[in-house]
Enzyme design. Structure first.
Site, mmCIF file in Angstrom:
data_model
loop_
_atom_site.group_PDB
_atom_site.id
_atom_site.type_symbol
_atom_site.label_atom_id
_atom_site.label_comp_id
_atom_site.label_asym_id
_atom_site.label_seq_id
_atom_site.Cartn_x
_atom_site.Cartn_y
_atom_site.Cartn_z
ATOM 1 N N TYR A 256 4.001 -16.681 -14.528
ATOM 2 C CA TYR A 256 3.207 -15.596 -13.963
ATOM 3 C C TYR A 256 1.738 -15.986 -13.881
ATOM 4 O O TYR A 256 1.076 -15.757 -12.858
ATOM 5 C CB TYR A 256 3.359 -14.330 -14.805
ATOM 6 C CG TYR A 256 2.511 -13.178 -14.330
ATOM 7 C CD1 TYR A 256 2.716 -12.594 -13.086
ATOM 8 C CD2 TYR A 256 1.485 -12.658 -15.129
ATOM 9 C CE1 TYR A 256 1.933 -11.531 -12.646
ATOM 10 C CE2 TYR A 256 0.699 -11.604 -14.710
ATOM 11 C CZ TYR A 256 0.926 -11.039 -13.466
ATOM 12 O OH TYR A 256 0.138 -9.994 -13.031
ATOM 13 N N LYS B 102 -0.779 -15.993 -10.518
ATOM 14 C CA LYS B 102 -1.984 -15.174 -10.387
ATOM 15 C C LYS B 102 -3.243 -16.025 -10.278
ATOM 16 O O LYS B 102 -4.146 -15.704 -9.487
ATOM 17 C CB LYS B 102 -2.103 -14.204 -11.561
ATOM 18 C CG LYS B 102 -0.996 -13.167 -11.623
ATOM 19 C CD LYS B 102 -0.852 -12.340 -10.344
ATOM 20 C CE LYS B 102 -2.015 -11.416 -10.094
ATOM 21 N NZ LYS B 102 -1.766 -10.501 -8.936
ATOM 22 N N ALA C 112 0.801 -1.228 0.000
ATOM 23 C CA ALA C 112 0.000 0.000 0.000
ATOM 24 C C ALA C 112 0.832 1.276 0.000
ATOM 25 O O ALA C 112 0.292 2.362 0.218
ATOM 26 C CB ALA C 112 -0.940 0.002 1.204
ATOM 27 N N ASP D 150 7.941 -7.454 4.370
ATOM 28 C CA ASP D 150 8.164 -8.244 3.162
ATOM 29 C C ASP D 150 7.357 -9.518 3.348
ATOM 30 O O ASP D 150 7.668 -10.332 4.235
ATOM 31 C CB ASP D 150 9.651 -8.557 3.011
ATOM 32 C CG ASP D 150 9.983 -9.316 1.734
ATOM 33 O OD1 ASP D 150 9.073 -9.968 1.181
ATOM 34 O OD2 ASP D 150 11.151 -9.288 1.316
ATOM 35 N N LYS E 284 7.256 -3.003 1.705
ATOM 36 C CA LYS E 284 8.704 -3.054 1.912
ATOM 37 C C LYS E 284 9.382 -1.691 1.904
ATOM 38 O O LYS E 284 10.417 -1.509 2.540
ATOM 39 C CB LYS E 284 9.366 -3.909 0.821
ATOM 40 C CG LYS E 284 9.005 -5.369 0.840
ATOM 41 C CD LYS E 284 9.864 -6.153 -0.140
ATOM 42 C CE LYS E 284 9.694 -5.674 -1.561
ATOM 43 N NZ LYS E 284 10.533 -6.412 -2.520
ATOM 44 N N ARG F 118 2.215 2.557 -2.583
ATOM 45 C CA ARG F 118 2.082 3.258 -3.869
ATOM 46 C C ARG F 118 1.006 2.568 -4.725
ATOM 47 O O ARG F 118 0.471 1.527 -4.345
ATOM 48 C CB ARG F 118 3.408 3.263 -4.619
ATOM 49 C CG ARG F 118 3.898 1.869 -5.005
ATOM 50 C CD ARG F 118 5.195 1.939 -5.802
ATOM 51 N NE ARG F 118 6.301 2.400 -4.985
ATOM 52 C CZ ARG F 118 7.136 1.590 -4.321
ATOM 53 N NH1 ARG F 118 6.968 0.281 -4.380
ATOM 54 N NH2 ARG F 118 8.114 2.074 -3.610
ATOM 55 N N GLY F 119 0.730 3.147 -5.873
ATOM 56 C CA GLY F 119 -0.121 2.509 -6.871
ATOM 57 C C GLY F 119 -1.522 2.157 -6.402
ATOM 58 O O GLY F 119 -2.174 2.915 -5.677
#
Length: 273
Positions: free
Chosen positions: A164, A168, A14, A70, A38, A16-17
């Site tokens: 990936y 997900k 949380a 982390d 982190k 950023r973004g």
């Protein structure tokens, strides 16, 4: 009084973004936010730390707790959850936002990159939720929300970047499993994914640069979707693989033009859709 007044949300990534956008939206309605991320020193390419995010969250009207965490480290998760409960008296919602991405084929995916994606996306998501569950069981309307795509076993999604995709889809499978496991306890568990790309540092630095940023939507669309989801009755609104647009339509929003970074451009569909 807002339904979020004095409610506490534990949000990974949380600083950023998307994670920060969600935090700010909930904070503006009076929520307490645990920022489990982190970043304690700012990376110019990424921007933001847990401390700068905390300042923004408190300026928005909520209470913030910045915790360096982390989620590959279980001891750090246990400590972060304990600090959140001690500070705010419990946890009402867990938002599994932290994630690692590498859109590489099999030959080009290094073992350390494979491990990173699975350690964060799958193992980290599992452990964060595991250690929050005892607190969620005490909440009046507990929610687990995982930012991951609807499971679509079309070969094109597996063939393009199988490592990936596995990570997900496993996040979504966890959400599905928790919906079933905790339905008798009244804990909601859902996944959420954007219909179009979202303008984040990952898109700018790794996926498509400014060209794709200009064909993306802002993080506000995810934040608004989460805001609606977290208001729903946990015993009824659970077990769903949600898309941001369908959530907003349920909430009464049908015009999404205001979310575009550049309304003059067409929008890029996100992965898995």
């Amino acid at each position: 009084m807002s339904v979020f007044q004095n409610k506490t949300f534990f949000i990974t990534g949380a600083s950023r973004g998307i994670g920060k956008a969600i935090a700010l939206k909930l904070a503006a309605a009076g929520a307490n936010i645990a920022i489990a991320a982190k970043s304690v020193e700012e990376n110019p390419k990424l921007g933001g730390t847990i401390f700068s995010a905390a300042e923004e969250i408190e300026a928005a009207g909520g209470q913030a707790l910045a915790i360096q965490c982390d989620i590959r480290d279980e001891a750090m998760i246990i400590d972060a959850v304990a600090k959140t409960s001690a500070r705010f008296g419990g946890i009402d919602g867990v938002i599994n936002n932290a994630s690692a991405i590498s859109l590489t084929n099999t030959e080009d995916t290094e073992s350390k990159r494979f491990d990173l994606m699975h350690d964060i996306n799958v193992r980290g998501t599992f452990l964060v939720t595991k250690h929050c569950v005892p607190h969620l069981l005490k909440s009046k309307n507990p929610h687990i929300l995982t930012l991951s795509p609807p499971v679509d076993l079309s070969p094109k999604w597996l063939g393009a970047h199988v490592a990936y995709t596995l990570s997900k889809y496993n996040m979504t499978l966890l959400a599905m499993g928790w919906a079933e496991e905790f339905k008798q306890d009244g804990i909601a568990a859902n996944s959420l994914w954007p219909v179009t790309t979202i303008a984040t540092a990952a898109v700018n630095n790794l996926l498509g640069g400014e060209y794709l940023m200009q064909r993306s939507r802002t993080t506000d669309i995810i934040a608004d979707a989460v805001f609606y989801i977290m208001q729903q009755k946990a015993t009824a609104f659970t077990g769903r693989q949600l898309l941001d647009e369908e959530v907003l339509k349920e909430s009464g929003i049908t015009d999404f033009s205001g979310y575009a970074v550049n309304p003059a451009n067409g929008l890029q569909k996100d992965l898995f859709l």
